[in-house]
Design an enzyme around this catalytic site. Structure first.
Site: not given
Ligand code: F6P
Length: 370
Positions: A75, A105, A152, A187, A195, A254, A291
């Site tokens: 928000c 956080d 995370d 492969r 995260g 990421e 998620r």
């Protein structure tokens, strides 16, 4: 009767519904009324139908539901003074005197700021004629408690956050599936996991699946004895391939960075494997599959225990006690000062920013008193 509001904020995480259910039922069990604030802080800012009383039966079956049934948002309005002013008005009008926030956080930082501003917000609302003195009289003090809901696991001062293990399970299942096809085709797969700036999901997924390499923000790769990390990684993959290993799995957080704080991307690693080792390589970004989905048993238990504790915490709070963050340390539900936990989490990012990776790891793990 005390009125306790609960909201979920920021990115949803599996277990948030279990947390809301626990808050609602524990509030009722302790003789209070429970209110859900829908759509995160947006619900507080907009008020009206978004603030609704919930009863015992309303949360039946919520333990096993993924996402958050009361909605969430990142928000922007709540970050402005005007937004928080509106939020304070709607809280007073609905008679809510304690707020339990389940989020990451950023959401908990917002909660703590809101509480510290509370006296000046309600004074302003009386001065501008939005509320009367009689209306604000019973609401001179706002009690807040935070529960950390985030896949995370990036909050300092708690060992684990609600949703992290469900997400880890999902990643493991995905990597196991990828392993089968990687083996079939000989492969390599570069799997990018979420995260944000935290490597917990990548690291624990790497351990759980036996990945060949893991890249995380807190421990950038360094080369050994005159070699670059790229040389070392390729040498090691080559050695394993020569020993007959058909599949190569590399997990990249990421937020992974190198020692110069530059991002390490899956595309870059793929180029190395293709160009230097001629390995047929694919990139899989797991994205939001990590998620969503049902919470694992651990997250249901964690969220339930923490929801119960959050209600106890707001019932025993006084104007002089700092807002508590409900955490989990060494298998025990704990209360920590929210402001300290938030500051320590910020300090991790600052330490990484000045390349003090050792300090960043210490700050993630350091314990402090409530
Ligand atoms: O904080 C949870 C998280 O899923 C991060 O891992 C990720 O970086 C981010 O949220 C994605 O945000 P959004 O769903 O807004 O794209």
């Amino acid at each position: 009767r005390k009125k306790i509001g609960v909201l979920t904020s920021g990115g949803d995480s599996p277990g948030m519904n279990a947390a809301v259910r626990a808050v609602v039922r524990m509030s009722i069990a302790r003789g209070c009324d429970a209110f859900a604030i829908y759509e995160g802080y947006d619900g507080l800012v907009r008020g009206g139908d978004l603030i609704k009383q919930l009863y015992w039966d309303d949360v039946r079956g919520w333990l096993s539901e993924g996402g958050t049934l009361i909605g969430t948002a990142r928000c922007a309005a709540f970050r402005s003074h005007e937004g928080r002013l509106q939020a304070a008005k709607h809280l007073v009008q609905s008679g809510i005197d304690a707020l339990i926030v389940c989020g990451g956080d950023g959401s908990l930082t917002g909660a703590d700021l809101f509480r510290s501003e509370w006296p000046s917000l309600i004074t302003e609302l009386v001065n501008n004629g939005s509320l009367t003195k009689d209306q604000v009289e019973p609401h001179k003090f706002l009690t807040i408690a935070g529960m950390v809901g985030s896949i995370d696991n990036d909050m300092s001062a708690t060992d684990v956050t609600i949703g992290a293990y469900s997400s880890l399970h999902r990643i493991c299942e995905a990597v196991d599936s990828i392993g089968a096809t990687a083996f079939s085709h000989s492969r390599a797969f570069i799997v990018e996991v979420m995260g944000r700036h935290c490597g917990w999901l990548a690291l624990t997924a790497g351990i759980s699946t036996g990945a060949d390499f893991v890249f995380i923000p807190e421990r950038p790769p360094v080369g050994s004895a005159g070699k670059t990390w790229e040389d070392d990684m390729c040498d090691s993959i080559q050695r394993r391939r020569h020993r007959g290993k058909r599949e190569t799995i590399i997990i990249v957080a990421e937020g992974a960075i190198d020692a110069e704080l530059e991002p390490i991307t899956p595309g870059y690693i793929k180029e190395l494997l293709v160009n230097r080792l001629s390995i047929d390589t694919r990139v899989t970004t797991l994205g939001h599959t990590q998620r969503g989905g049902v919470p694992c048993a651990f997250d249901r238990i964690l969220a339930t225990l923490q929801g119960v504790e959050a209600v106890e915490a707001v019932l025993s709070s006084t104007p002089d006690t700092p807002s508590p963050m409900i955490g989990m340390n060494e298998n025990k539900v704990t209360r920590k000062a929210l402001v300290d936990a938030v500051n320590q989490t910020k300090a991790v990012a600052e330490a990484i920013g000045r390349k003090d990776f050792r300090r960043a790891m210490e700050l993630r793990n350091t314990e402090f008193e409530a």
